[in-house]
Scaffold this active site. Structure first.
Site, PDB file in Angstrom:
ATOM      1  N   GLU A  50       0.842  -1.204   0.000  1.00  0.00           N
ATOM      2  CA  GLU A  50       0.000   0.000   0.000  1.00  0.00           C
ATOM      3  C   GLU A  50       0.874   1.250   0.000  1.00  0.00           C
ATOM      4  O   GLU A  50       0.626   2.214  -0.735  1.00  0.00           O
ATOM      5  CB  GLU A  50      -0.910  -0.001   1.221  1.00  0.00           C
ATOM      6  N   ASP A  54       0.678   3.812  -3.115  1.00  0.00           N
ATOM      7  CA  ASP A  54       0.255   5.190  -2.885  1.00  0.00           C
ATOM      8  C   ASP A  54       1.157   6.160  -3.627  1.00  0.00           C
ATOM      9  O   ASP A  54       0.694   7.139  -4.231  1.00  0.00           O
ATOM     10  CB  ASP A  54       0.265   5.474  -1.385  1.00  0.00           C
ATOM     11  N   ASP A 122      -7.057   1.140   0.777  1.00  0.00           N
ATOM     12  CA  ASP A 122      -5.708   0.641   1.033  1.00  0.00           C
ATOM     13  C   ASP A 122      -5.360  -0.531   0.128  1.00  0.00           C
ATOM     14  O   ASP A 122      -4.248  -0.617  -0.416  1.00  0.00           O
ATOM     15  CB  ASP A 122      -5.585   0.199   2.496  1.00  0.00           C
ATOM     16  N   GLU A 125      -4.595   0.515  -3.426  1.00  0.00           N
ATOM     17  CA  GLU A 125      -3.221   1.015  -3.548  1.00  0.00           C
ATOM     18  C   GLU A 125      -2.212  -0.131  -3.487  1.00  0.00           C
ATOM     19  O   GLU A 125      -1.190  -0.109  -4.194  1.00  0.00           O
ATOM     20  CB  GLU A 125      -2.941   2.031  -2.448  1.00  0.00           C
TER      21      GLU A 125
END
Length: 229
Positions: A50, A54, A122, A125
């Site tokens: 994650e 991101d 989450d 990502e």
């Protein structure tokens, strides 16, 4: 990591153009921390992927926005923040049928974890991070541009954020600064719900509930403007 991808999950990943090579990478991307209570003791969860995804998402969207026009930095930042927000990531996750493929512990699933904006955002990502690890940046960026096409071409983030709009409304009407307070928090951490009240002294207040404090504040500001603006 022990375990293998469920055949339906592998088929779903292939349908998304993700073509798993190392199963461990995708198992990690789809595993919530709660799964360790009911699955293999050494199952890694999605948090590291994650973190990576991101950054890949942010850079990809920022590059698209930069090439798309000559908007000033402030406008670019406003759209970027909206396009990479947890709420947007969760909406994309739902649109591709991600919820049923997340590996959750029984309690987390019973508590609605598969429909939590936080968890869905989450994991979305984390999948981007897994795509980057397995197939490289160009493939991850192409995935983002395909899944985010409607948001990138649409109005997401173009309108002023409700909290900013309310702040300006209060200043323009010689009112006190809006005050936000959490009036209720319910549910477990992985499926929490926040109720926020925003108040402008001598005018009134409005409340909203969402799966994150920031989203509840946004909705409360929007509700206030609709009622008093």
């Amino acid at each position: 990591m022990t375990g293998t991808l469920d055949p339906a999950t592998r088929e779903w990943l292939e349908q998304q153009g993700l073509a798993p090579v190392r199963e461990a990478t995708w198992l990690e991307a789809l595993t919530h921390g709660s799964f360790n209570g009911s699955g293999p003791a050494d199952a890694a969860d999605y948090q590291r992927l994650e973190f990576l995804g991101d950054r890949v998402l942010g850079l990809s969207v920022a590059a698209w926005l930069f090439r798309a026009g000559d908007a000033p930095e402030g406008r670019l930042s406003q759209r970027l923040n909206a396009l990479v927000s947890g709420a947007t990531c969760a909406r994309i996750a739902r649109s591709i049928g991600l919820p049923v493929h997340i590996r959750l512990g029984k309690q987390a699933r019973d508590d609605g974890g598969a429909d939590s904006d936080k968890i869905l955002g989450d994991v979305m990502e984390a999948l981007i991070g897994a795509c980057f690890i397995e197939h490289g940046f160009d493939a991850a960026q192409a995935l983002i541009y395909r899944l985010w096409a409607r948001e990138l071409e649409g109005d997401e983030g173009k309108a002023k954020h409700p909290k900013s709009a309310l702040q300006e409304w209060a200043a323009g009407n010689r009112r006190a600064t809006p005050v936000y307070e959490v009036t209720d928090r319910s549910g477990p951490d992985h499926a929490a719900r926040f109720t926020v009240r925003v108040t402008v002294r001598n005018v009134g207040h409005a409340e909203a509930t969402a799966t994150s404090k920031s989203e509840a504040e946004r909705l409360a500001a929007k509700a206030f403007l609709e009622a008093f603006g």
